[in-house]
Design an enzyme around this catalytic site. Sequence first.
Site, short mmCIF file in Angstrom:
data_model
loop_
_atom_site.label_atom_id
_atom_site.label_comp_id
_atom_site.label_asym_id
_atom_site.label_seq_id
_atom_site.Cartn_x
_atom_site.Cartn_y
_atom_site.Cartn_z
N LYS A 1 1.32 5.20 8.42
CA LYS A 1 1.29 6.04 7.01
C LYS A 1 0.56 5.84 5.91
O LYS A 1 0.02 6.63 5.17
CB LYS A 1 2.53 4.21 6.24
CG LYS A 1 2.94 4.20 5.07
CD LYS A 1 2.47 3.37 4.28
CE LYS A 1 2.43 1.91 4.95
NZ LYS A 1 1.85 1.22 3.72
N LYS B 1 -7.28 1.88 -2.68
CA LYS B 1 -7.01 1.67 -1.45
C LYS B 1 -7.53 2.84 -0.28
O LYS B 1 -7.08 2.09 0.47
CB LYS B 1 -5.87 0.86 -1.66
CG LYS B 1 -4.78 0.46 -0.37
CD LYS B 1 -5.75 -1.50 0.41
CE LYS B 1 -5.28 -1.34 1.44
NZ LYS B 1 -4.85 -2.18 2.25
N THR C 1 0.75 -1.41 0.11
CA THR C 1 0.05 -0.05 -0.03
C THR C 1 0.69 1.12 -0.11
O THR C 1 1.43 1.40 0.72
CB THR C 1 -0.73 -0.02 0.91
OG1 THR C 1 -1.35 -0.93 1.23
CG2 THR C 1 -1.85 0.96 1.06
#
Length: 284
Positions: A236, A168, A93
């Site tokens: 993150k 995502k 990701t």
Amino acid sequence: MKTGIIGLGAMGQGMARRVAGAGFLTAVYNRTVSKTQDFANELSVNACLKPEDLAAQVDLVLICVSADRDVLEMIAAISKTIKPGSIVVDMSTVSSETAIIAATMLAEKQVAFLDAPVSGGVEGAKNGALSMMVGGKAEIVEQVRPVLATMTSRITHMGEVGSGQATKAVNQIMCAGINQAVTEALAFGQAQGLPMDKVIEVTSAGAAGNWFLDRRGKTMTNGTYAPGFKLALHHKDLLICQAMAEKLNLEIPVSEMTIADYAKLMAEGYGDEDISALFRLKRL
Ligand code: NAP
């Protein structure tokens, strides 16, 4: 299709076993060498000491590492040896920008790239039940579909390179809200002295039921936060979402709150725990 996997972390391990089980896996590379060797032995595939060695011997490179910088380091390394006509699929990701940079670097080597982040957790990786959101050329998706299908229950082509990661980001904003809602509600239940296993079972069966409550409800109320999905990784992801929201001129207050909560937990040394460790900030 000879396939190599770079990154044997919580997700990569399950993925590697699925790809190997279907007979596609030729080679593995992990930064920590002991994991590379253990997996190569277990799966009877080649152990590579460098990503360059892996890229030289496969047609398809799958990557699943932590963050943007790590992906670009791996792309730079494999670019030195990868054969023209090969395909690289990044399942980490990261940002859409990173996906576009990776695709540009590889295009110079006549190598196609897909950004293909996944959702479904370590359980999904282990059971081949991930939902994969893919950016890149449709014909490339079709070429690698048999390999990707070993890890997934659903593969959705979203559009050009970067659109998998953009999707995502949507998923990660939802996960932040779900984490906030579930941890807050379960702390509220526990504070009332309710039998929490029963609370989780009865609420899971109704309108409030969801993946996270089902998979992490009982462990969090019992005070266990083994990953899972490390909260430093979700932090993150939410920073990526924050930067995207700023560009779009959109407010994402639940994600902002989650970024601040995770930062607090990381400062206390809990960054490697599962995201359900948010419960630490909610319980009495
Ligand atoms: P993890 O358990 O922390 O594993 C990270 C992997 O990346 C390890 O193999 C690590 O190698 C490798 N790595 C990190 N930096 C590297 C570098 N600079 N060079 C080479 N290798 C490097 O993380 P994970 O849970 O598997 O997550 C991997 C990716 O999938 C992340 O982008 C995450 O956001 C995403 N993801 C995770 C989940 C989940 O539920 N866990 C779900 C969906 C997506 P070492 O072994 O040497 O540390």
